[in-house]
Every structure is written in C-alpha cells, then in structure tokens.
Design an enzyme around this catalytic site. Structure first.
Site: not given
Ligand code: NAD
Length: 293
Positions: A52, A96, A119
């Site tokens: 990312k 994460q 997200d």
C-alpha cells in the site's frame, strides 16, 4: 474467453489517479496522505502494508505506517487512532487486520473517523453504502465493480451468485451488485457454508463471484457456458518450488476458463483491483478534506 486483466486495468487507473493528484499539487495543495496502523509482526500484514505504501509513492501520495507491538492495550491503540483522527494532514486511516485477539476489532473500526475510513468498514459507511449514498466502498468489491465497468460487462438484469458472505467481500459485493446503478441491477443470490444446492445455483448464474477461500473450489461443471467468473480467493497451497507454495484462487482456472466468457486470473486479477479501490477511497477522502467536493 477474455481475461479480465487486473494488471492492465490497475496500470491504466493508476496513471489517471497520478495525473489527478499532480493537478491538485499544481494548485498548491499538499499531497493526499494515507496512514496505516500495524499491530504485531504478522508477515502477511507487513507485506500488505508495504504494498500500500509503495502504491502511494508511485502516485505521489504520502503514506505513514505506525507500528505497535502485539502487546499494546486496546485503550492505547484507540488513543493512537484518535491521534490520527485529529491530524488534519492525514486523509485516510487503515488499521491492518487482523489485530491481536485481546483487541476488539469492531471497537477499533468504530473509533476511526468515518471521514477517514478508507477501508469502508465503519458501520456508518457500511450503512451509507447499503443506502446507495456516496461513501467509501470496501476495496475488494469496489475494485470488482470498477473491473465490470471498465470491461463494459452487462450486469443489468443478470443473475449473480456471490459465494461467501464475509463483511469485507461477500456482503458488500452483494449489496453493490443489487443497487440501481451501472454496474449493478443484478438479481443476487448469496451462497455460504450452509447453502445446500450451491452447484445448482451456480449453474443458473450469469456472473459468479467466488470469495470463499477454498482453493480451486469452483469447477467447470458448476459454471454455465458463457458465464462471467470473478475469482477473489487467495490461498497458499504447498508446492515443490523455491518458495514452497503457489497462490491459488477459488476457481479451477483452466477448466472454468474454457467455459467462461470472461474470467479473472489469480494472481493478476482482483488483488490488484483491491489496491486500486483503496487508492480511490484515499483520493476521495482527500478531496472531501480539501473541500473540493
Ligand atoms: P472469510 O473466511 O471471512 O469468508 C469466507 C466465506 O465463505 C464465509 O462467508 C463462508 O460462509 C463461505 N464459505 C466457506 N466455505 C464455503 C463452502 N464450502 N461453500 C460455500 N461457502 C463457503 O473470507 P474472506 O475474507 O471473505 O476472503 C475470502 C477469500 O478471498 C480468501 O481466500 C481471501 O484470502 C481472499 N481475499 C482476497 C482479496 C483480494 O484482494 N483478492 C481480498 C480479500 C479476501
């Protein structure tokens, strides 16, 4: 059969995003900024976060990774999330997953400022998505929608079978495909581990999205000729090679490709589009924060 090529598509969309970001910078704006919080030493999580950060760099976005030991308390982690929420130079925040077991992941998700939740996991954004309102979409189904759109795949009135009902893939995928949008307007059937007649349902599908995490589960005898097959699965399967494993999708690619009209490869398909989904969301957050939308 035509390949739905995530590599080619991701490259093209990245070039568009890079140009857009450069034009904002020319106006004197700061760069978009994605922040990742990483707890513990999980190898796969480290790899995801690194990729990312690399994507951000390629596009001219800033990225920051805050790393914390696996023993961090939930309260301390929530305090770190709050610091990022309050930092006006950061547009998007991802924590994460998975986080260690002593931390309630839902609490963490709910603590992220919904305007930075790139997200798209915060219940507020999930609700907005279900209502069809403009918000962050979970990256994997978002990437698949972009793929259907760019390859001009007709979805309206089609029967789509989604295999898997997870919060990050199956459920939002079904929600997006059923919206009155293009792509969208599908008649959606969601299958899961308790579905009894999965093969019969798949045989009726014009579009199948396989997201169950069982390597090569979807065989040719479960697929109607001419179906569009989207393979979300990523599984490591032991192999006699240098790495000791190969990556397999949820679709038995060779035999299903012979029957499908379009199919995604693994790797080189949905995974790359997922990364694009996150970048698009980060840019959206930036545009909101900078007041251009
Ligand atoms: P998950 O384990 O959370 O959910 C799996 C779902 O599949 C469950 O809803 C379960 O009911 C269903 N299922 C399991 N066995 C089944 C069976 N035999 N028949 C029918 N349904 C069954 O998984 P997830 O997080 O949704 O991920 C699914 C797969 O997609 C995994 O391989 C994961 O690694 C991969 N993944 C890939 C990407 C990407 O970017 N390509 C992103 C997220 C997940």
């Amino acid at each position: 059969m035509e390949l739905l090529d995530g590599k080619v598509l991701a490259k093209a969309i990245k070039a568009e995003l890079k140009e857009k970001i450069a034009s904002y910078k020319e106006k004197g704006w700061r760069a978009p900024h994605l922040c990742a919080i990483l707890v513990g030493e999980d190898g796969a999580s480290q790899t995801y976060v690194a990729s990312k950060a690399k994507d951000c760099e390629e596009l001219g976005m800033d990225s920051t990774v805050f790393r914390f030991p696996s023993g961090i308390s939930e309260n301390d982690l929530l305090a770190e999330v709050e610091k990022v929420n309050l930092n006006t130079n950061i547009d998007g925040l991802i924590v994460q997953m998975p986080v260690p077991e002593h931390i309630n992941s839902l609490n963490v998700m709910m603590h992220i400022d919904p305007s930075k939740d790139v997200d798209g996991f915060h219940p507020m954004n999930v609700g907005m998505m279900f209502k069809g309102l403009d918000t962050f979409l979970p990256a994997t189904p978002y990437g698949i929608m972009m793929m259907l759109e760019r390859y001009k795949i007709e979805t309206s009135g089609k029967h789509c079978v989604v295999i898997g009902r997870s919060d990050i893939v199956g459920k939002p995928m079904a929600a997006l495909l059923m919206q009155n949008t293009n792509p969208g307007n599908c008649t959606v059937t969601v299958c899961h581990s308790k579905t009894k007649n999965l093969r019969e349902l798949c045989l009726q599908a014009d579009i199948i999205v396989a997201a169950l995490g069982r390597p090569e589960f979807l065989k040719a005898d479960m697929v109607k000729p001419g179906a569009v097959v989207i393979d979300v699965g990523i599984s490591r399967v032991d192999a006699n090679n240098e790495r000791g494993y190969v990556i397999k999708g949820d679709v038995a690619f060779d035999e299903v490709a012979a029957k499908a009209s379009y199919i995604t490869p693994v790797p080189g398909g949905v995974g790359l589009m997922t990364r694009i989904g996150l970048l698009q969301n980060t840019l959206k957050a930036y545009e909101w924060h900078m007041g251009s939308k």
